[in-house]
Structure formats: C-alpha cells, structure tokens
Design a protein around this motif. Structure first.
Motif, mmCIF file in Angstrom:
data_model
loop_
_atom_site.group_PDB
_atom_site.id
_atom_site.type_symbol
_atom_site.label_atom_id
_atom_site.label_comp_id
_atom_site.label_asym_id
_atom_site.label_seq_id
_atom_site.Cartn_x
_atom_site.Cartn_y
_atom_site.Cartn_z
ATOM 1 N N ARG A 62 29.355 -16.706 24.964
ATOM 2 C CA ARG A 62 29.091 -17.995 25.589
ATOM 3 C C ARG A 62 28.134 -17.800 26.755
ATOM 4 N NH1 ARG A 62 35.003 -21.094 25.494
ATOM 5 N NH2 ARG A 62 35.210 -21.079 23.229
ATOM 6 N N ILE A 63 27.536 -18.882 27.177
ATOM 7 C CA ILE A 63 26.503 -18.813 28.197
ATOM 8 C C ILE A 63 27.018 -18.172 29.480
ATOM 9 C CG2 ILE A 63 26.986 -21.177 28.984
ATOM 10 C CD1 ILE A 63 23.544 -19.496 28.941
ATOM 11 N N ASN A 64 28.283 -18.462 29.838
ATOM 12 C CA ASN A 64 28.803 -17.915 31.093
ATOM 13 C C ASN A 64 29.132 -16.419 30.998
ATOM 14 O OD1 ASN A 64 30.934 -18.926 29.343
ATOM 15 N ND2 ASN A 64 32.347 -18.293 30.927
ATOM 16 N N LEU A 91 21.496 -18.675 22.477
ATOM 17 C CA LEU A 91 21.868 -17.511 23.274
ATOM 18 C C LEU A 91 21.131 -16.262 22.805
ATOM 19 C CD1 LEU A 91 25.668 -17.954 23.989
ATOM 20 C CD2 LEU A 91 23.678 -18.899 25.157
ATOM 21 N N GLU A 207 32.592 -28.000 29.659
ATOM 22 C CA GLU A 207 31.831 -26.767 29.504
ATOM 23 C C GLU A 207 31.770 -26.353 28.035
ATOM 24 O OE1 GLU A 207 33.879 -24.158 32.118
ATOM 25 O OE2 GLU A 207 32.804 -24.857 33.923
ATOM 26 N N GLU A 211 28.290 -26.061 25.587
ATOM 27 C CA GLU A 211 27.900 -24.924 24.764
ATOM 28 C C GLU A 211 27.695 -25.341 23.314
ATOM 29 O OE1 GLU A 211 31.049 -22.203 25.362
ATOM 30 O OE2 GLU A 211 30.527 -21.769 27.440
ATOM 31 N N GLU A 214 24.515 -27.493 22.814
ATOM 32 C CA GLU A 214 23.298 -26.686 22.795
ATOM 33 C C GLU A 214 23.106 -26.010 21.442
ATOM 34 O OE1 GLU A 214 19.815 -24.885 24.311
ATOM 35 O OE2 GLU A 214 21.043 -26.504 25.140
ATOM 36 N N THR A 320 23.708 -24.674 30.435
ATOM 37 C CA THR A 320 23.523 -23.720 29.341
ATOM 38 C C THR A 320 22.218 -22.952 29.458
ATOM 39 O OG1 THR A 320 22.654 -25.567 28.015
ATOM 40 C CG2 THR A 320 24.943 -24.940 27.662
ATOM 41 N N ARG A 327 21.256 -23.959 36.714
ATOM 42 C CA ARG A 327 22.717 -23.932 36.748
ATOM 43 C C ARG A 327 23.250 -24.509 38.063
ATOM 44 N NH1 ARG A 327 25.196 -20.946 32.918
ATOM 45 N NH2 ARG A 327 26.895 -20.311 34.283
#
Length: 339
Positions: A62-64, A91, A207, A211, A214, A320, A327
């Motif tokens: 995931r992006i985080n 990603l 959140e 994700e 996107e 994202t 961000r």
C-alpha cells in the motif's frame, strides 16, 4: 518469515527463473542481522553474473508502506528486492521512480543493478494471487463507498436512494452493506435516539478507499494527458471558468487549502472530451501537465457551480502520491473537511 510469506517468495522465485532462465540460490542466513524486516537473502545468477539480494516479502503493498520500504532499501549493504503477492499498477510506477526493485508472485518485476536489468510487466495476475478482496473494492463498489462516505445518512434510508446517488444497480446494495459489515466498517447502534447504522473506523475506510480508487476506479475514468495551447493558462488557471468540469488533485488542494502551487492540472469533466479541448484550448500530449478524467459521481442538487471535486476525492488523489507536498495537502484537506 511465516508460511504465507514463504509461499509468496517461492512462487515469485520459481516464476522469475522460468521467465528469465536465471538461477536463484538461497543463502543460509540473512546477511543483515538485527533487521526483522529482512526475510531472506538470495543470489541471482545470469551466466557468469552473480548478484546478492536482501529480500523483504509482503502479501500486499500500500502507498503508506513505501517510505518504510525505501528506508530499508537505503540501509541494506547488498541490493534490495521487494517481493509481493500483488502490487497495484500505480505503486509499481512509484517503485520504479524510486529505483526500488520489485517482484510479484506472477513474475512481473523491475530489477535494475550494475549487472542486471529486468523489466517484466505482461504476466497475468491470476485470481489466486490477488488479495482476497470482494466486490466492494471493485469499480461499482467504490462508487457505493464514495456515496456513503460523503453522505453517511444514506445508510439509514432506502436502498434505492443509495443506488441513485452512487449510480449503480439497486441489486448490489445489500451485498455491499454485508461486505462492509464483515470487514468491520459498519455497525448498528443508536443514532439520535433511533436505531440505525453508522460507519466505524472512518479514517481507515477513507484511506482504504483512496488506495482502491487509485488502482481500480481512476484508471477507468482516465481520458488522457494534454497541454494548454495558451501558456498563460498555466499561470492564470484560477481564472478559467469551471463549466462542465471541476478541478481535482493539486488544483483542488490549492483552492481548498491555499497550500499548494500546482505543477500538474487535473480536471474531471461531465461532457464530451472534444468540447472540453476546444473550451480550454487543449491539445493531446502524453507528457502534458493537464490530466483529464470523466466525472463518476452525481453533483449535489442545485449546485452545478462547485469549482473542485468533493474533498474525499481530492484527499484520495493526493494521499496516494509519494510527493511529500501532496501528502501534506491531503492531510490538510482531511483535517479541514473530512474529520
């Protein structure tokens, strides 16, 4: 390394060797002691060229997760390789920009060192290798989630109203609500002295929606990249009349928070692409700074003048991105409009 991670690693390595003809040797001990994130050390051989890789295995990315992965990469002495069951397409692009090597269980990979360059992106991700997610996180389900996150009161109204607001089939609503409940995002309780439903873990759901948007919905609404024929529009973009389109991304953040100076221009249109090109004097350009997408949500009644996309969508587009400014802008939108 647990059994799930070990299975992902074996699948990925087996597929890589089949596609490339290389050989992989598992080294007996990870060569980065004290780092619990390190799952294995392997030597990848092509002919007379041998390269040792430190490996981290993740079920999904995931992006985080990316900042932690990048930090681990910078701390390793040997080359670094991220192995995942599945990596969403956006990603993958970010990993390549950051020069982070990756390998999927299906065999898709980007591996670049002084001795090796491999880029495979045409292997189909089978259903068994995809994360176990239901219809809620596909295109229609994401439209459903967008509607109830914007208007939580819909949860305690007729299904028809949810379907109309989301622009999806009525027959899907019951299944989406049940899936939402099973994932722990829907609870029943007392609201204004009346028993009803409410969203739980609202931030986590937003959140997660960002994700999935996107990866699964945004690509379906994407029309193309363009550039302004009149370069003054880059400087004077705020003066453009938002008729039949809305600003998203960095433009929305600039208008909502005053924080960003946009470098890219995102518009969501309600009409025809050609008409919008004429109106804004745009020409197609695959590397152009103007990104055009189709609007997928219904505007509020009696409000066709809103210049920006809804705050939830602006948040999703920015949170994202790997860029720290984007961000931070996303967090400011969340604090001002969504908390």
């Amino acid at each position: 390394m647990n059994m799930k991670a070990l299975d992902i690693l074996h699948q990925a390595i087996e597929k890589l060797t089949m596609l490339t003809g290389g050989t992989v040797t598992y080294l007996p001990d990870p060569q980065h002691p004290g780092k619990k994130e390190i799952d294995a050390t392997v030597e990848l051989t092509f002919g007379t060229r041998n390269t040792v890789f430190i490996i981290e295995v993740r079920n999904e990315l995931r992006i985080n997760h990316i900042p932690a992965v990048q930090k681990l990469k910078t701390e390793t002495v040997q080359e670094f390789l991220l192995v995942c069951q599945y990596i969403p397409m956006p990603l993958k692009a970010q990993l390549r920009e950051l020069k982070i090597n990756y390998l999927e269980a299906a065999g898709n990979c980007y591996i670049e060192t002084a001795e090796i360059f491999l880029y495979i992106n045409d292997q189909q991700v089978t259903a068994t290798r995809l994360p176990a997610e239901g219809k809620l996180w596909k295109m229609a389900g994401l439209k459903f989630l967008f509607a109830i996150l914007r208007h939580p009161d819909l949860l305690n109204g007729p299904y028809r109203k949810i379907a109309d607001e989301a622009g999806i089939a009525l027959g899907n609503i019951g299944g989406y609500l049940e899936e939402l409940r099973k994932e722990g995002f829907l609870r029943d309780g007392i609201i204004n002295n009346t028993k009803g439903f409410f969203i739980e873990q609202n931030t986590r759901l937003m959140e997660r929606w960002a994700e999935a948007y996107e990866a699964n919905l945004r690509p379906r609404e994407w029309i193309g990249n363009f550039r302004f024929m009149d370069q003054n529009n880059i400087k004077n973009w705020r003066e453009l009349k938002t008729v039949d389109f809305k600003w998203g991304g960095e433009n929305a953040a600039a208008l909502m928070t005053g924080f960003l100076h946009p470098e890219r221009f995102t518009i969501y249109i309600t009409g025809n692409r050609v008409d919008m090109m004429k109106k804004l004097k745009l020409v197609p350009d695959p590397n152009g700074p103007v990104e055009m997408l189709q609007q997928f949500w219904r505007d509020e009644e009696n409000d066709n003048t809103q210049a920006t996309v809804p705050p939830l969508l602006a948040f999703a587009e920015l949170i994202t991105k790997y860029d720290s400014r984007d961000r931070e802008a996303a967090e400011r939108i969340k604090a001002k409009y969504l908390d």
